[in-house]
Design an enzyme around this catalytic site. Structure first.
Site, PDB file in Angstrom:
ATOM      1  N   SER A   1      -0.246 -40.771 -19.621  1.00  0.00           N
ATOM      2  CA  SER A   1       0.749 -39.723 -19.404  1.00  0.00           C
ATOM      3  C   SER A   1       0.098 -38.530 -18.746  1.00  0.00           C
ATOM      4  CB  SER A   1       1.357 -39.293 -20.731  1.00  0.00           C
ATOM      5  OG  SER A   1       0.349 -38.639 -21.474  1.00  0.00           O
ATOM      6  N   LYS A   2       0.898 -37.827 -17.952  1.00  0.00           N
ATOM      7  CA  LYS A   2       0.307 -36.731 -17.182  1.00  0.00           C
ATOM      8  C   LYS A   2      -0.144 -35.569 -18.058  1.00  0.00           C
ATOM      9  CE  LYS A   2       4.762 -34.833 -15.800  1.00  0.00           C
ATOM     10  NZ  LYS A   2       5.770 -34.966 -14.793  1.00  0.00           N
ATOM     11  N   ARG A   3       0.301 -35.540 -19.315  1.00  0.00           N
ATOM     12  CA  ARG A   3      -0.171 -34.470 -20.184  1.00  0.00           C
ATOM     13  C   ARG A   3      -1.632 -34.675 -20.568  1.00  0.00           C
ATOM     14  NH1 ARG A   3       1.558 -33.369 -25.021  1.00  0.00           N
ATOM     15  NH2 ARG A   3       2.765 -35.248 -25.383  1.00  0.00           N
TER      16      ARG A   3
ATOM     17  N   ARG B   1      -3.798 -27.019 -17.515  1.00  0.00           N
ATOM     18  CA  ARG B   1      -4.194 -27.828 -18.674  1.00  0.00           C
ATOM     19  C   ARG B   1      -5.597 -27.449 -19.157  1.00  0.00           C
ATOM     20  NH1 ARG B   1      -3.752 -33.557 -17.298  1.00  0.00           N
ATOM     21  NH2 ARG B   1      -5.710 -33.037 -16.299  1.00  0.00           N
TER      22      ARG B   1
ATOM     23  N   ASN C   1      -3.806 -37.036 -18.775  1.00  0.00           N
ATOM     24  CA  ASN C   1      -4.612 -37.591 -17.696  1.00  0.00           C
ATOM     25  C   ASN C   1      -3.833 -37.370 -16.404  1.00  0.00           C
ATOM     26  OD1 ASN C   1      -6.824 -39.064 -16.904  1.00  0.00           O
ATOM     27  ND2 ASN C   1      -6.365 -40.761 -18.271  1.00  0.00           N
TER      28      ASN C   1
END
Ligand code: GLU
Length: 494
Positions: free
Chosen positions: A253-255, A469, A257
């Site tokens: 998931s983009k959260r 992030r 990776n």
């Protein structure tokens, strides 16, 4: 012998995802190792979420990786059109056949009724799904409701009991109970087909012999097989690939990776290394060799070598492989050529130079001012934010809310980004400068730099996501619980 034909069928509703490239690679290798054809079909039937921009980004990214196709919307082919929005007439013809043969029915239920039904089913912990309310409407009633112009959808009929059994190329026999299968909507009230219907019709009409896709689609097979049966068609062979995972084994998931192919391009990875890495996801060369090209993978391809344990997409390993390519595959002159292309290609330079030229006295000043455009990260530390006059909670909110806002932004340009930030700062009761200060640090690593809005515009959403992030991480991170609170606060802002 029938020619093997495979396809990828991305929906153009977001960033080009590494998962799409992974599935494309395996479809391409499978088709080409068997002398077959690999096709790109754009599944853009969701009128609200699909965009041309996303379609061209997907095409551009897959091309960058060398995952080219033999037929598709851009290259043509004899089974076109390859964009579903251009095939609506075909779907309505086929759904008419299903209605005539009583394999499908019109459903006039309102969304309020369906919501209530769902709530009740969840409360009573029974199977969630359509209850067949409109299954047996008389012809007269249908006529009169149609005359009154009532909205309706078309649903497929499904068996009430028994199991659907099928063979998956990698998983062998799979059995799914029909009681788990909903009376799927085939045509929505706007007249557009749903994924399930368009996908089956097109796979058949495009002579697709093998459907190789992610395992998240395995529960859709019963519906698809039923549609093949209703339409009197031979189904293709199904093959569900394991999902890519984060190092903690959760679904990629983009959260956690970066998942957008654009990120890897912007960060200066080599396309041949990334595609090689995707080839290592659950697959190995017979020789055990880890470094291989698409052609070598094709020459040695055997789908049965795919292992079903969730392959982990690990940036460390990708970095190692990419480094190997740089050291082993590139001469100095190639390195110079490719590096210069990446760092100074005309688009980049065109965008960055106007931002710095007012501030430099000599060329050697440029590097310092622009390094954050080119480096992997901006080396934030815990005290990087210490001079900012907002407390930690406010800083986290500025970062997270800005990211959410920009992730939903349709047109990525300076004016739109400015507008979003301005609106957000207003809603958060912060002066614009105060609001921008944490973003300055997160994006550039400094308190004073080139305009943060201009910088974000040039860097793009992928790098912006990665930088925010990192910033959130050095500030101590956001727990799942806090994320929920932030989300509802964010939703209340607008
Ligand atoms: N449009 C689907 C997707 O977005 C395609 C799934 C399939 O390959 O059947 O992934």
């Amino acid at each position: 012998m029938t020619q093997i034909r495979t396809r990828i069928a991305p929906s153009p509703t977001g960033d080009p995802h590494v998962g799409t490239a992974y599935i494309a690679l395996f479809n391409r290798c499978f088709a080409h190792s068997n002398g077959g054809k690999f096709i790109l079909r754009v599944e853009d039937t969701d009128r609200v979420r699909s965009s041309k921009n996303s379609e061209s980004n997907i095409i551009e990214s897959l091309n960058w990786l060398g995952l080219t196709w033999d037929e598709g919307p851009d290259v043509g082919g004899e089974y076109g059109p390859y964009r579903q929005s251009e095939r609506t007439k075909i779907y309505s013809e086929h759904v008419d056949t299903l209605l005539q043969n009583e394999k499908a029915f019109r459903c006039f239920c309102t969304s309020e009724r369906l919501d209530q039904l769902r709530k009740l089913q969840l409360q009573e912990k029974t199977q969630v799904g359509y209850d067949g309310h409109c299954l047996n409407l008389s012809d007269e009633e249908i006529e009169s409701r149609l005359k009154q112009g009532e909205d309706y959808v078309i649903r497929m009929k499904v068996p009430e009991s028994g199991d659907c059994e099928f063979d998956d190329l990698l998983r062998g026999n799979v059995s799914i109970s029909w009681s788990q299968v909903d009376m799927q909507v085939l045509i929505k009230s706007d007249g557009m087909p749903t994924y399930h219907f368009a996908n089956v019709v097109d796979d058949h009409l495009m002579n697709i012999t093998h459907v190789i896709r992610g395992e998240e689609w395995i529960n859709s097979v019963p519906k698809h097989l039923l549609l093949y049966e209703y339409l009197g068609w031979e189904p293709p062979i199904f093959c569900h690939m394991p999902l890519l995972r984060n190092p903690d084994k959760s679904k990629l998931s983009k959260r956690k990776n970066p998942t957008s192919i654009g990120y890897y391009e912007d960060m200066g990875y080599l396309p041949e290394a990334l595609v090689n890495y995707l080839g290592m996801m659950g697959w190995t060369m017979p020789s055990g060799e880890e470094k291989f090209s698409i052609q070598e993978m094709t020459n040695n391809f055997d789908i049965h070598r795919v292992s079903l344990g969730g392959p982990v997409f690990d940036l460390e390993k990708l970095n190692w492989l990419n480094g190997k390519y740089i050291r082993e595959e590139m001469s100095d002159s190639e390195f110079i050529k490719k590096y210069t292309q990446w760092a100074f290609d005309s688009e980049n330079i065109k965008n960055v130079i106007p931002l710095v030229r007012e501030r430099v006295d000599k060329f050697s000043d440029v590097v310092d001012l622009t390094s954050f455009f080119l480096s992997a990260d901006v080396h934030l530390k815990e005290d990087s934010f210490s001079k900012i006059k907002l407390d930690r909670d406010r800083i986290l909110r500025v970062l997270k809310f800005s990211l959410w806002r920009l992730e939903a932004l349709e047109s990525w340009d300076k004016e739109s980004i400015h507008k979003e930030f301005q609106m957000l700062s207003g809603q958060m009761d912060l002066k614009f400068r105060e609001f921008l200060s944490p973003l300055f640090v997160a994006v550039t690593g400094k308190y004073v730099s080139i305009s943060v809005i201009e910088s974000v515009t040039v860097l793009g959403i992928d790098i912006f996501r990665a930088r925010t992030r990192d910033a959130i991480k050095v500030l101590g991170g956001i727990s799942k619980k806090m994320e929920k609170t932030l989300l509802s606060e964010y939703q209340n802002l607008f």
